[in-house]
Design a protein around this motif. Sequence first.
Motif, PDB file in Angstrom:
ATOM      1  N   TYR B  34       0.858  -1.283  -0.045  1.00  0.00           N
ATOM      2  CA  TYR B  34       0.006   0.038  -0.004  1.00  0.00           C
ATOM      3  C   TYR B  34       0.757   1.304   0.069  1.00  0.00           C
ATOM      4  N   TRP B  35       0.379   2.260  -0.562  1.00  0.00           N
ATOM      5  CA  TRP B  35       0.908   3.600  -0.557  1.00  0.00           C
ATOM      6  C   TRP B  35      -0.086   4.486   0.023  1.00  0.00           C
ATOM      7  N   TYR B  36       0.392   5.217   1.175  1.00  0.00           N
ATOM      8  CA  TYR B  36      -0.390   6.136   1.753  1.00  0.00           C
ATOM      9  C   TYR B  36       0.005   7.618   1.566  1.00  0.00           C
ATOM     10  N   ARG B  37      -0.504   8.902   1.571  1.00  0.00           N
ATOM     11  CA  ARG B  37      -0.226  10.005   1.690  1.00  0.00           C
ATOM     12  C   ARG B  37      -0.805  10.689   3.012  1.00  0.00           C
ATOM     13  N   LEU B  47      -3.390   5.773  -1.286  1.00  0.00           N
ATOM     14  CA  LEU B  47      -3.306   6.217  -2.808  1.00  0.00           C
ATOM     15  C   LEU B  47      -3.519   4.969  -3.785  1.00  0.00           C
ATOM     16  N   PHE B  48      -2.598   3.904  -3.368  1.00  0.00           N
ATOM     17  CA  PHE B  48      -2.558   2.758  -4.475  1.00  0.00           C
ATOM     18  C   PHE B  48      -2.374   1.525  -3.561  1.00  0.00           C
ATOM     19  N   TYR B  49      -2.796   0.291  -3.961  1.00  0.00           N
ATOM     20  CA  TYR B  49      -2.572  -0.863  -3.279  1.00  0.00           C
ATOM     21  C   TYR B  49      -2.296  -1.900  -4.544  1.00  0.00           C
ATOM     22  N   SER B  50      -1.681  -2.843  -3.838  1.00  0.00           N
ATOM     23  CA  SER B  50      -1.034  -4.007  -4.911  1.00  0.00           C
ATOM     24  C   SER B  50      -1.561  -5.400  -3.897  1.00  0.00           C
ATOM     25  N   ILE B  53       2.208  -9.026  -7.926  1.00  0.00           N
ATOM     26  CA  ILE B  53       3.194  -8.355  -9.156  1.00  0.00           C
ATOM     27  C   ILE B  53       2.390  -7.966 -10.325  1.00  0.00           C
ATOM     28  N   GLY B  54       2.666  -6.617 -10.635  1.00  0.00           N
ATOM     29  CA  GLY B  54       2.004  -5.960 -11.769  1.00  0.00           C
ATOM     30  C   GLY B  54       0.505  -5.686 -11.452  1.00  0.00           C
ATOM     31  N   GLN B  55      -0.039  -5.986 -10.265  1.00  0.00           N
ATOM     32  CA  GLN B  55      -1.425  -5.670  -9.970  1.00  0.00           C
ATOM     33  C   GLN B  55      -1.340  -4.526  -9.370  1.00  0.00           C
ATOM     34  N   ILE B  56      -1.965  -3.216  -9.755  1.00  0.00           N
ATOM     35  CA  ILE B  56      -2.086  -2.054  -9.063  1.00  0.00           C
ATOM     36  C   ILE B  56      -3.393  -1.648  -9.299  1.00  0.00           C
ATOM     37  N   SER B  57      -3.914  -1.062  -8.094  1.00  0.00           N
ATOM     38  CA  SER B  57      -5.138  -0.419  -7.976  1.00  0.00           C
ATOM     39  C   SER B  57      -5.035   1.085  -7.455  1.00  0.00           C
ATOM     40  N   SER B  58      -5.762   1.903  -8.133  1.00  0.00           N
ATOM     41  CA  SER B  58      -5.647   3.338  -7.671  1.00  0.00           C
ATOM     42  C   SER B  58      -6.965   3.754  -6.843  1.00  0.00           C
ATOM     43  N   VAL B  60      -7.439   6.877  -6.003  1.00  0.00           N
ATOM     44  CA  VAL B  60      -7.803   8.448  -6.082  1.00  0.00           C
ATOM     45  C   VAL B  60      -7.178   8.972  -7.370  1.00  0.00           C
ATOM     46  N   PRO B  61      -8.028   9.634  -8.232  1.00  0.00           N
ATOM     47  CA  PRO B  61      -7.114   9.959  -9.429  1.00  0.00           C
ATOM     48  C   PRO B  61      -6.276  11.332  -8.948  1.00  0.00           C
ATOM     49  N   GLN B  62      -5.086  11.177  -9.398  1.00  0.00           N
ATOM     50  CA  GLN B  62      -3.918  12.252  -9.451  1.00  0.00           C
ATOM     51  C   GLN B  62      -2.999  12.251 -10.273  1.00  0.00           C
ATOM     52  N   ASN B  63      -1.888  12.842  -9.869  1.00  0.00           N
ATOM     53  CA  ASN B  63      -0.680  13.114 -10.579  1.00  0.00           C
ATOM     54  C   ASN B  63       0.295  12.079 -10.267  1.00  0.00           C
ATOM     55  N   LEU B  64       0.156  10.894  -9.639  1.00  0.00           N
ATOM     56  CA  LEU B  64       1.092   9.752  -9.353  1.00  0.00           C
ATOM     57  C   LEU B  64       0.715   8.545  -9.899  1.00  0.00           C
ATOM     58  N   SER B  65       1.661   7.688 -10.053  1.00  0.00           N
ATOM     59  CA  SER B  65       1.302   6.313 -10.322  1.00  0.00           C
ATOM     60  C   SER B  65       2.090   5.489  -9.512  1.00  0.00           C
TER      61      SER B  65
END
Lengths: 114, 113
Positions: B34-37, B47-50, B53-58, B60-65
């Motif tokens: 997981y990535w948090y801000r 922000l994102f979780y996985s 491998i290769g599986q990413i869920s976003s 919130v829409p934003q300037n990051l990936s």
Amino acid sequence: AQSVTQLGSHVSVSEGALVLLRCNYSSSVPPYLFWYVQYPNQGLQLLLKYTTGATLVKGINGFEAEFKKSETSFHLTKPSAHMSDAAEYFCAVSQPQGAQKLVFGQGTRLTINP
Amino acid sequence: SQTIHQWPATLVQPVGSPLSLECTVEGTSNPNLYWYRQAAGRGLQLLFYSVGIGQISSEVPQNLSASRPQDRQFILSSKKLLLSDSGFYLCAWSGGGLSYEQFFGPGTRLTVL
């Protein structure tokens, strides 16, 4: 959708006094509940968790919390505050399925007065 | 035992510059990542979780990936930073299955000027 409300963004207690940090949650399924602590410029550390079973759970550093389904609450307590307890505390809820995402409350900053 | 690393610890970047933050986990396999801000004075925003491998869920829409090139590596990126990207970025992992708690890294303090 799940949500968490922490009542009081700032709580101040005297050293040796009772600490009570309030957390109410909203969940359409039986929740899993967590309390985390964050010291300045550090990551979050798990204090305690409730999943199933006993509703009174004990954690690290003398903290405990009680899951009350009827009140949708999971308040954090400590009988006697210590100066080292000064930190930010976060309550979080998770669904016991899927990607196990956590939904956090806004946090409560605990200040300990000498 | 499991450990989670994040680097760099602090970063100051100009607006419009690229970003790459890295997170690695040791001592476990196939973790959820997981990535948090955390903006100043505010709670944590996922922000994102996985889950693999290769599986990413976003979230919130934003300037990051985000990307997960290896089982225990999670990367947060941006092509062009905005002022609003400033904050404290936290990576976390969970064991999946019956292990519902998340374990957090030490965080990266990003300041965009």
